[in-house]
Design a protein around this motif. Structure first.
Motif, PDB file in Angstrom:
ATOM      1  N   UNK A  84       0.837  -1.192   0.000  1.00 32.83           N
ATOM      2  CA  UNK A  84       0.000   0.000   0.000  1.00 32.83           C
ATOM      3  C   UNK A  84       0.876   1.249   0.000  1.00 32.83           C
ATOM      4  N   UNK A  85       0.339   2.326  -0.514  1.00 35.35           N
ATOM      5  CA  UNK A  85       1.069   3.589  -0.551  1.00 35.35           C
ATOM      6  C   UNK A  85       1.457   4.047   0.856  1.00 35.35           C
ATOM      7  N   UNK A  86       0.588   3.780   1.849  1.00 40.67           N
ATOM      8  CA  UNK A  86       0.825   4.280   3.200  1.00 40.67           C
ATOM      9  C   UNK A  86       1.669   3.342   4.060  1.00 40.67           C
ATOM     10  N   UNK A  87       2.152   2.251   3.517  1.00 40.29           N
ATOM     11  CA  UNK A  87       3.068   1.405   4.268  1.00 40.29           C
ATOM     12  C   UNK A  87       4.362   2.172   4.564  1.00 40.29           C
ATOM     13  N   UNK A  88       4.874   2.002   5.764  1.00 44.29           N
ATOM     14  CA  UNK A  88       6.212   2.495   6.092  1.00 44.29           C
ATOM     15  C   UNK A  88       7.117   1.275   6.030  1.00 44.29           C
ATOM     16  N   UNK A  89       7.974   1.217   5.026  1.00 45.80           N
ATOM     17  CA  UNK A  89       8.791   0.027   4.790  1.00 45.80           C
ATOM     18  C   UNK A  89      10.238   0.302   5.202  1.00 45.80           C
ATOM     19  N   UNK A  90      10.773  -0.620   5.988  1.00 44.76           N
ATOM     20  CA  UNK A  90      12.154  -0.537   6.447  1.00 44.76           C
ATOM     21  C   UNK A  90      12.894  -1.745   5.884  1.00 44.76           C
ATOM     22  N   UNK A  91      13.846  -1.492   4.999  1.00 44.30           N
ATOM     23  CA  UNK A  91      14.606  -2.580   4.400  1.00 44.30           C
ATOM     24  C   UNK A  91      15.836  -2.887   5.247  1.00 44.30           C
ATOM     25  N   UNK A  93      17.865  -5.220   4.113  1.00 49.53           N
ATOM     26  CA  UNK A  93      18.649  -5.923   3.102  1.00 49.53           C
ATOM     27  C   UNK A  93      19.815  -5.026   2.693  1.00 49.53           C
ATOM     28  N   UNK A  94      20.987  -5.289   3.242  1.00 51.81           N
ATOM     29  CA  UNK A  94      22.114  -4.357   3.113  1.00 51.81           C
ATOM     30  C   UNK A  94      22.559  -4.146   1.676  1.00 51.81           C
ATOM     31  N   UNK A  95      22.484  -5.183   0.844  1.00 50.02           N
ATOM     32  CA  UNK A  95      23.073  -5.089  -0.495  1.00 50.02           C
ATOM     33  C   UNK A  95      22.084  -4.669  -1.581  1.00 50.02           C
ATOM     34  N   UNK A  96      20.906  -4.217  -1.204  1.00 51.21           N
ATOM     35  CA  UNK A  96      19.973  -3.646  -2.179  1.00 51.21           C
ATOM     36  C   UNK A  96      19.758  -2.182  -1.840  1.00 51.21           C
ATOM     37  N   UNK A  97      19.905  -1.315  -2.832  1.00 48.79           N
ATOM     38  CA  UNK A  97      19.775   0.114  -2.583  1.00 48.79           C
ATOM     39  C   UNK A  97      18.335   0.473  -2.224  1.00 48.79           C
ATOM     40  N   UNK A  98      18.203   1.608  -1.572  1.00 54.70           N
ATOM     41  CA  UNK A  98      16.872   2.115  -1.240  1.00 54.70           C
ATOM     42  C   UNK A  98      16.052   2.341  -2.507  1.00 54.70           C
ATOM     43  N   UNK A  99      16.713   2.819  -3.551  1.00 55.70           N
ATOM     44  CA  UNK A  99      15.996   3.074  -4.806  1.00 55.70           C
ATOM     45  C   UNK A  99      15.476   1.778  -5.414  1.00 55.70           C
ATOM     46  N   UNK A 100      16.287   0.723  -5.358  1.00 60.92           N
ATOM     47  CA  UNK A 100      15.854  -0.545  -5.927  1.00 60.92           C
ATOM     48  C   UNK A 100      14.702  -1.135  -5.127  1.00 60.92           C
ATOM     49  N   UNK A 108       4.699   2.361  -2.490  1.00 59.85           N
ATOM     50  CA  UNK A 108       5.083   2.832  -1.152  1.00 59.85           C
ATOM     51  C   UNK A 108       5.856   4.155  -1.258  1.00 59.85           C
ATOM     52  N   UNK A 109       5.509   5.106  -0.374  1.00 58.62           N
ATOM     53  CA  UNK A 109       6.138   6.418  -0.422  1.00 58.62           C
ATOM     54  C   UNK A 109       7.274   6.571   0.591  1.00 58.62           C
ATOM     55  N   UNK A 110       7.206   5.858   1.711  1.00 57.27           N
ATOM     56  CA  UNK A 110       8.226   6.015   2.736  1.00 57.27           C
ATOM     57  C   UNK A 110       9.051   4.741   2.855  1.00 57.27           C
ATOM     58  N   UNK A 111      10.310   4.817   2.428  1.00 53.62           N
ATOM     59  CA  UNK A 111      11.220   3.674   2.445  1.00 53.62           C
ATOM     60  C   UNK A 111      12.487   4.078   3.187  1.00 53.62           C
ATOM     61  N   UNK A 112      12.857   3.277   4.160  1.00 57.67           N
ATOM     62  CA  UNK A 112      14.042   3.536   4.982  1.00 57.67           C
ATOM     63  C   UNK A 112      14.935   2.303   4.949  1.00 57.67           C
ATOM     64  N   UNK A 113      16.241   2.511   4.941  1.00 58.21           N
ATOM     65  CA  UNK A 113      17.171   1.400   5.116  1.00 58.21           C
ATOM     66  C   UNK A 113      17.689   1.421   6.550  1.00 58.21           C
ATOM     67  N   UNK A 114      17.807   0.235   7.131  1.00 57.27           N
ATOM     68  CA  UNK A 114      18.340   0.121   8.482  1.00 57.27           C
ATOM     69  C   UNK A 114      19.210  -1.120   8.562  1.00 57.27           C
ATOM     70  N   UNK A 115      20.219  -1.069   9.419  1.00 58.46           N
ATOM     71  CA  UNK A 115      21.104  -2.215   9.588  1.00 58.46           C
ATOM     72  C   UNK A 115      21.343  -2.460  11.079  1.00 58.46           C
TER      73      UNK A 115
END
Length: 265
Positions: A84-91, A93-100, A108-115
């Protein structure tokens, strides 16, 4: 927040365990059925953790989603899901870029990377986040230290540090093995090494304005035993070889995290 995980491996287990050991642990959690043993174990241990029948059910019942699948299968798993567009997704997955990731989980509009690291289960260690994210900083801040960075390349460089853990334990085991070969009981060798290196790990924190090499020189007194080993390892290019390994890991992470051109294979 209602938190869902796509992928239920060791890292998911560590996050959930750390979360549920915190004072305020009221966040309900929905787990992917992937890795049935880990998912079932967490659901049995914590009353507000349940296992969804499938990955889509995780998305349908949660507003915050953490992606914790192996990078080798990420494209296949995510392509089958409807976000959904309103999902807040936290990746995670270290080896995949935020853009990918953003391309794979549109709209989804809000994408964050975390390790985060496995020691988050004990609410220790640090989690790096990119870009800065107030909600996720507060979430992971309850489980340890948070380091927020703006630049994805800085995130990738910091990620390389996580590739050094196994070598650290091999270093300690080399010392343990040497001690046992020289007549020290294994349990005593282990206890001494753990105690000494725990104290050493605190040194940079107790002297925050002191650099690592300043600490090294503090212990490597002229003509002393520490100076001997430091000098001999340096002469044998051990630290140069280590730096080259860091370069290799960085190239691997940066190549994997670079945005793809064209559709994913």
């Amino acid at each position: 927040m209602k938190l869902g995980f796509i992928g239920t491996g060791a890292l998911t287990s560590a996050i959930v365990t750390g979360l549920k050991s915190a004072a305020d642990n009221s966040v309900p959690v929905v787990l992917s059925p992937r890795n049935e043993e880990i998912a079932a174990g967490l659901a049995l241990r914590y009353p507000d953790v349940r296992v969804a029948p499938d990955n889509q059910a995780v998305l349908d019942s949660c507003d915050t989603i953490m992606l914790a699948v192996r990078p080798q299968i990420a494209h296949e798993v995510l392509a089958e899901l409807r976000f959904r567009r309103d999902h807040h997704v936290v990746s995670l997955i270290a080896t995949l870029s935020r853009e990918e990731i953003a391309t794979l989980i549109a709209p989804v509009e809000q994408v964050t990377k975390a390790l985060p690291m496995p020691m988050i289960a004990h609410r220790q260690g640090a989690t790096i986040i990119c870009p800065p994210d107030r909600r996720m900083s507060a979430f992971f801040g309850r489980l340890g230290k948070v380091i927020e960075v703006e630049d994805p390349s800085e995130f990738d460089a910091l990620s390389v540090v996580t590739a050094t853990f196994a070598s650290y334990f091999k270093y300690l085991d080399t010392i343990r093995g040497w001690l046992t070969e020289h007549g020290v009981a294994d349990a005593r060798a282990h206890d001494y090494i753990v105690t000494i290196f725990k104290a050493l790990a605190n040194a940079p924190e107790t002297a925050p304005d002191t650099g690592f090499m300043d600490l090294a020189q503090h212990y490597a007194t002229r003509g002393g035993l520490n100076e001997q080993i430091l000098r001999e390892l340096t002469a044998r290019n051990v630290f140069d070889a280590f730096a080259e390994s860091l370069d290799g890991v960085h190239r691997r992470i940066a190549a994997g995290a670079a945005p793809r051109i064209g559709p994913p294979s």
